[in-house]
Design an enzyme around this catalytic site. Structure first.
Site, PDB file in Angstrom:
ATOM      1  N   PHE A 471      41.424  29.398  47.534  1.00  0.00           N
ATOM      2  CA  PHE A 471      41.452  30.667  46.901  1.00  0.00           C
ATOM      3  C   PHE A 471      42.220  31.507  46.067  1.00  0.00           C
ATOM      4  O   PHE A 471      42.589  32.773  46.245  1.00  0.00           O
ATOM      5  CB  PHE A 471      41.167  31.663  48.321  1.00  0.00           C
ATOM      6  CG  PHE A 471      40.496  30.925  49.492  1.00  0.00           C
ATOM      7  CD1 PHE A 471      39.200  30.460  49.436  1.00  0.00           C
ATOM      8  CD2 PHE A 471      41.205  30.616  50.627  1.00  0.00           C
ATOM      9  CE1 PHE A 471      38.761  29.855  50.705  1.00  0.00           C
ATOM     10  CE2 PHE A 471      40.670  30.181  52.043  1.00  0.00           C
ATOM     11  CZ  PHE A 471      39.480  29.615  51.613  1.00  0.00           C
ATOM     12  N   HIS A 472      42.752  30.840  45.288  1.00  0.00           N
ATOM     13  CA  HIS A 472      43.881  31.099  44.182  1.00  0.00           C
ATOM     14  C   HIS A 472      43.459  31.083  42.827  1.00  0.00           C
ATOM     15  O   HIS A 472      44.001  30.420  42.065  1.00  0.00           O
ATOM     16  CB  HIS A 472      45.185  30.422  44.589  1.00  0.00           C
ATOM     17  CG  HIS A 472      45.584  30.477  45.707  1.00  0.00           C
ATOM     18  ND1 HIS A 472      46.705  29.818  46.381  1.00  0.00           N
ATOM     19  CD2 HIS A 472      45.658  31.533  46.903  1.00  0.00           C
ATOM     20  CE1 HIS A 472      46.867  30.126  47.442  1.00  0.00           C
ATOM     21  NE2 HIS A 472      46.560  31.225  47.926  1.00  0.00           N
ATOM     22  N   PRO A 473      42.262  31.404  42.289  1.00  0.00           N
ATOM     23  CA  PRO A 473      41.739  31.148  40.888  1.00  0.00           C
ATOM     24  C   PRO A 473      42.504  32.063  40.004  1.00  0.00           C
ATOM     25  O   PRO A 473      42.925  33.245  40.443  1.00  0.00           O
ATOM     26  CB  PRO A 473      40.258  31.690  41.095  1.00  0.00           C
ATOM     27  CG  PRO A 473      40.032  32.606  42.217  1.00  0.00           C
ATOM     28  CD  PRO A 473      41.001  32.063  43.052  1.00  0.00           C
TER      29      PRO A 473
END
Length: 568
Positions: A471-473
């Protein structure tokens, strides 16, 4: 099209960066600011209970629930990408972990042409946002900011044995992953206060929402930015099935995140010209870098059955355990409900060429088939590991010219050889950790990848079959120097080719930071607010490169020590 409203600034997206901007740009009491959020208010109770992460992961009302396109490098799987769709954005549904990244990350940004974004430049903003009583007096930390940072109050038996096993493998114990050195094993700090989640909405909007000059507009989805004479002058939005215009006298800020900020730019005619034309969108600015440079942390989750009934699985699978958890939270705001999923962390190096930690563990005292999923019916725990600085890059593209159609996401995980080597080495280290006493005595069996996976080829195949986003784009509207045609924004976060338009969120990162992205996103919002106010006061031909550095005695104290260390 019905109705128009007029403001000085319009901020699109009430996530980690957008909430900061709404507060800071309106704090003069004069500038009229509109904050637009496609989702609802943050009234769902599971947002505010730290362990509620598992409940919001699949909630259509609170979550965009994106999927990537079929990923050729991952067995043609479409990988689930949850993104916050509520006041607070992803900070309302994330794992609450407080990580800034490494000092070298930000110095690397500056070296890539992001002038003014070195670690010495951003440290004052990290301090400004933080209320961290654990490290009061430490020049790297703050105690007067809006974001409460809390330490986990109670030791957990499983984390304690992992710490000891890590020390035996040469990983030092640490109480502060955001100190002078990131490497180490220990407990994470969390964005919580008194057992409740401290989202960006709670930290920045709650104290500002009574201001007459701030309008927080929920269930309002931006469709495109509007331009007149080369300047952003407003936003077209959808509200309850109607289309209306919200005008901005001084500028528009995109804070919709690394997926939707580039998506909105392309819908507005700023992006790769041929791609825009193919989707029936008139080209306003040919900006080939929009939507490119997508980077994300690939999560590889090793699951273990525990020899002792000490995991959160055991509590959740027992009526007595659930009652105990509930009472502990209701009476004392403590226990698993007040902490969330991952209590422990570990940062270390596994590739010979790495000079700083290249992998990060999220150590969960529970196990499930996927993050946020139903826990298993056995005592279980998870060693989730990711590569910190992936070289593989993907892209975001239009799904169609329809502004309400979802974007197309291609993560392109494991495309680079370095990433494949790191994935295998990371899982080997996880297995070595699990085989080291005293943790070894707590491992009944490895459920995944499982004993049948014995070689590098098998581990890589496991990564392709089970790997998922953590969840770190980031990086899809990256900043850079004027001579870099793929740099979407300049170091002051202004979109090139137009006036009065900024991007402020993780999409501006030239490269992904070494860790969780929530706190860096808030820092970006704090620093950008200073720059936007300056730019609004001074035209581009005036004090364009005026310094926007905040400082104080403790920051200077730390910088002085750092200079001495470098000199020696």
């Amino acid at each position: 099209m019905q109705g128009e409203e007029n403001f000085d600034f319009v901020v699109i997206g009430a996530g980690s960066s957008g909430c900061v901007l709404a507060n800071r740009l309106s704090e003069d009491g004069k500038s009229r600011v509109a904050l637009l959020e496609a989702g609802p208010k943050d009234t769902n109770p599971w947002i505010h209970v730290p362990i509620g992460y598992g409940k919001t992961m699949w909630n259509d009302r609170l979550n965009w629930r994106f999927h990537t396109e079929p990923e050729p490098t991952m067995g043609d799987r479409r990988i689930y990408w949850p993104r916050g769709r509520v006041l607070g954005g992803c900070s309302s549904i994330n794992g609450l972990i407080v990580i800034r990244g490494q000092q070298e990350d930000y110095d690397g940004w500056a070296a890539q042409g992001a002038t003014g974004w070195g670690f010495e430049d951003v440290l004052p903003y990290f301090r400004k946002l933080e209320d961290n009583p654990t490290f009061a007096g430490d020049p790297l930390h703050g105690t007067e900011g809006p974001v409460r940072v809390s330490s986990i109050p109670r030791k957990h038996e499983l984390i304690e044995v992992i710490k000891e096993a890590g020390r035996k493998l040469g990983v030092p114990e640490t109480a502060d992953f955001n100190g002078a050195r990131q490497e180490g094993v220990g407990y994470y700090q969390l964005t919580t206060r008194n057992g409740f989640r401290m989202s960006a909405a709670k930290a920045y909007l709650s104290p500002a929402k009574g201001r007459a000059n701030l309008s927080i507009l929920t269930d309002t989805q931006a469709r495109r930015v509007l331009f007149e004479n080369g300047r952003a002058v407003g936003v077209e939005v959808s509200v309850a099935g109607r289309v209306k215009v919200i005008r901005a006298r001084r500028g528009v800020v995109l804070s919709a995140g690394a997926v939707q900020s580039p998506h909105l730019l392309m819908l507005s005619g700023i992006g790769p010209a041929e791609h825009l034309k193919a989707n029936g969108i008139a080209v306003h600015v040919d900006s080939p870098g929009v939507g490119g440079n997508l980077q994300d942390h690939l999560q590889l989750r090793l699951l273990y059955r525990c020899t002792k009934p000490i995991t959160t699985n055991d509590a959740l699978n027992s009526l007595f355990g659930r009652l105990k958890m509930g009472l502990e939270y209701l009476l004392f705001r403590g226990g698993p409900l007040a902490i969330g999923i991952n209590q422990g962390g570990l940062f270390t190096r596994v590739l010979p060429e790495s000079k700083t930690p290249d992998i990060q563990f999220h150590i969960g005292t529970l196990s499930a088939d996927m993050a946020g999923g139903k826990v298993h019916d056995y005592s279980g725990f998870t060693l989730s590991v990711c590569q910190l600085r992936p070289e593989s890059k993907g892209w975001v593209r239009l799904g169609s010219g329809d502004p309400l159609a979802p974007p197309k996401i291609t993560a392109n995980y494991l495309a680079a050889d370095t990433d494949r080597r790191c994935a295998v080495a990371a899982m080997k280290f996880a297995r070595k950790l699990a085989a080291t006493e005293p943790l070894k005595s707590y491992v009944a069996e490895e459920k995944l990848p499982g004993p049948g996976v014995t070689d590098d080829e098998g581990l890589l195949a496991f990564a392709r079959e089970y790997g998922a986003t953590i969840f770190h784009p980031a990086g899809t509207c990256r900043m850079g120097p004027d001579d870099d045609r793929d740099a979407v924004v300049d170091p002051r976060l202004r979109v090139r080719g137009v006036d009065g338009l900024w991007v402020v969120d993780c999409s501006v990162m030239p490269s992904l930071v070494s860790g969780n992205t929530n706190i860096p996103a808030i820092m970006i919002g704090e620093k950008a607010a200073d720059m936007i106010r300056e730019d609004a006061m001074n035209n581009r031909n005036g004090r364009d490169n005026a310094p926007n550095q905040i400082n104080d005695g403790r920051t200077q104290q730390w910088l002085g020590k750092r200079e001495l260390q470098v000199a020696s």
